[in-house]
Design a protein around this motif. Sequence first.
Motif, mmCIF file in Angstrom:
data_model
loop_
_atom_site.group_PDB
_atom_site.id
_atom_site.type_symbol
_atom_site.label_atom_id
_atom_site.label_comp_id
_atom_site.label_asym_id
_atom_site.label_seq_id
_atom_site.Cartn_x
_atom_site.Cartn_y
_atom_site.Cartn_z
ATOM 1 N N LEU A 152 0.690 -1.037 -0.043
ATOM 2 C CA LEU A 152 0.110 0.081 0.151
ATOM 3 C C LEU A 152 0.909 1.241 -0.018
ATOM 4 N N PRO A 153 0.480 2.188 -0.816
ATOM 5 C CA PRO A 153 1.348 3.485 -0.832
ATOM 6 C C PRO A 153 1.320 4.054 0.486
ATOM 7 N N LEU A 154 2.702 4.854 0.949
ATOM 8 C CA LEU A 154 2.697 5.319 2.025
ATOM 9 C C LEU A 154 1.560 6.276 2.601
ATOM 10 N N GLU A 155 1.201 7.146 1.592
ATOM 11 C CA GLU A 155 0.250 8.220 1.794
ATOM 12 C C GLU A 155 -1.260 7.808 2.104
ATOM 13 N N ALA A 156 -1.315 6.342 1.447
ATOM 14 C CA ALA A 156 -2.727 5.670 1.282
ATOM 15 C C ALA A 156 -2.786 4.961 3.042
ATOM 16 N N GLU A 157 -1.452 4.503 3.183
ATOM 17 C CA GLU A 157 -1.408 3.726 4.450
ATOM 18 C C GLU A 157 -1.616 4.752 5.784
ATOM 19 N N ALA A 158 -0.949 5.938 5.605
ATOM 20 C CA ALA A 158 -1.310 6.901 6.650
ATOM 21 C C ALA A 158 -2.892 7.252 6.792
ATOM 22 N N LEU A 159 -3.475 7.428 5.631
ATOM 23 C CA LEU A 159 -4.924 7.604 5.443
ATOM 24 C C LEU A 159 -5.607 6.452 6.249
ATOM 25 N N SER A 204 -10.805 7.158 3.920
ATOM 26 C CA SER A 204 -9.536 7.130 3.424
ATOM 27 C C SER A 204 -9.259 7.039 1.770
ATOM 28 N N GLY A 205 -10.479 6.513 1.289
ATOM 29 C CA GLY A 205 -10.590 6.141 -0.179
ATOM 30 C C GLY A 205 -9.841 5.177 -0.623
ATOM 31 N N VAL A 206 -9.738 3.987 0.490
ATOM 32 C CA VAL A 206 -9.147 2.605 0.270
ATOM 33 C C VAL A 206 -10.137 1.630 0.191
ATOM 34 N N LEU A 207 -10.199 0.739 -0.749
ATOM 35 C CA LEU A 207 -11.117 -0.363 -0.714
ATOM 36 C C LEU A 207 -10.534 -1.489 -0.414
ATOM 37 N N THR A 208 -11.068 -2.450 0.411
ATOM 38 C CA THR A 208 -10.351 -3.780 0.573
ATOM 39 C C THR A 208 -11.531 -4.781 0.159
ATOM 40 N N VAL A 209 -10.986 -6.043 0.082
ATOM 41 C CA VAL A 209 -11.951 -7.177 -0.240
ATOM 42 C C VAL A 209 -11.102 -8.502 0.086
ATOM 43 N N LYS A 241 -7.484 -17.519 2.390
ATOM 44 C CA LYS A 241 -8.212 -16.474 2.143
ATOM 45 C C LYS A 241 -7.065 -15.435 1.813
ATOM 46 N N VAL A 242 -7.549 -14.467 0.499
ATOM 47 C CA VAL A 242 -6.161 -13.488 0.589
ATOM 48 C C VAL A 242 -6.899 -12.051 0.551
ATOM 49 N N LEU A 243 -6.145 -11.214 0.327
ATOM 50 C CA LEU A 243 -6.684 -9.820 0.366
ATOM 51 C C LEU A 243 -6.286 -9.000 -1.200
ATOM 52 N N TYR A 244 -7.274 -8.257 -1.347
ATOM 53 C CA TYR A 244 -7.273 -7.440 -2.523
ATOM 54 C C TYR A 244 -7.707 -6.112 -2.111
ATOM 55 N N TRP A 245 -7.070 -5.072 -2.802
ATOM 56 C CA TRP A 245 -7.259 -3.466 -2.218
ATOM 57 C C TRP A 245 -7.156 -2.904 -3.787
ATOM 58 N N LYS A 246 -7.728 -1.484 -3.295
ATOM 59 C CA LYS A 246 -7.814 -0.560 -4.499
ATOM 60 C C LYS A 246 -7.562 0.682 -3.758
#
Length: 248
Positions: A152-159, A204-209, A241-246
């Motif tokens: 995950l990009p650092l900026e998104a990680e902080a959000l 944060s604008g981050v989606l996970t599934v 189970k695995v993780l995907y994100w956007k």
Amino acid sequence: MVELYRFTHKAISLINDNSADSNASSPGNNVPAEINLPNLTMFSTILFMTEFRQMGMGDSVDVSKTCNMSEWHRRLYEGVVGTPQSDSNPYVNVLTLPPKPVSESGVIYATTTRLAGQDGGKEAFSSFLFAIHKPSFAKTIPTAINGDAHRLPLEAEALVAAKGATHIWLCGSDPEHRRHRLMSRCLAQLEQDVLEWKANGQGSGVLTVHTIPKAFPGMVHFLTKNGFVGGDKVIGGDGDKVLYWKVL
């Protein structure tokens, strides 16, 4: 004819998304009596029971523990303080629930279908996507092949650390209505809402599934086609189970 609805802790509303199917006459924000949370949970229960039987799992998975009114209400409404919750009445009217920040609560997008030329007929659920708020990003074991390529990009990680992530908890489409881009429509509306929450400083604008590739290869194709990355195993997750994100 296809309609798209949004279910929240506050209301059920019809979304006019200007899609190709919206060229037909629309009833505005009028919600038919059959479009309700109990009917949607029943649709999801039947859908997943059919899926697991096709996977050869029979009735070994008790889908009703996940797809029931009490659990869906809890995930739509979780986090509100000072309001008693009870499982004694599973048919909770979501229209009566008090407001809270939408980005921190559950939200469901669901499509209904009605055969052309049968505008007077009842709408039937054909797909749904249930998203919830997660306070943190699931921990994963990087794959040997991808390593940190999907970090995950650092900026998104902080959000995410400050505002959490929007997690797609459950979704599914009626087999008879697949390949009609119904799930894509649900996802597009979720992304639009997530971007709005982010712009308002609510998310944060981050989606996970999470998904299980061996059991649901079609889901992996859908995610990657729609810009999700990842595929690393979730630590403590069931089976494979695995993780995907956007990041939006």
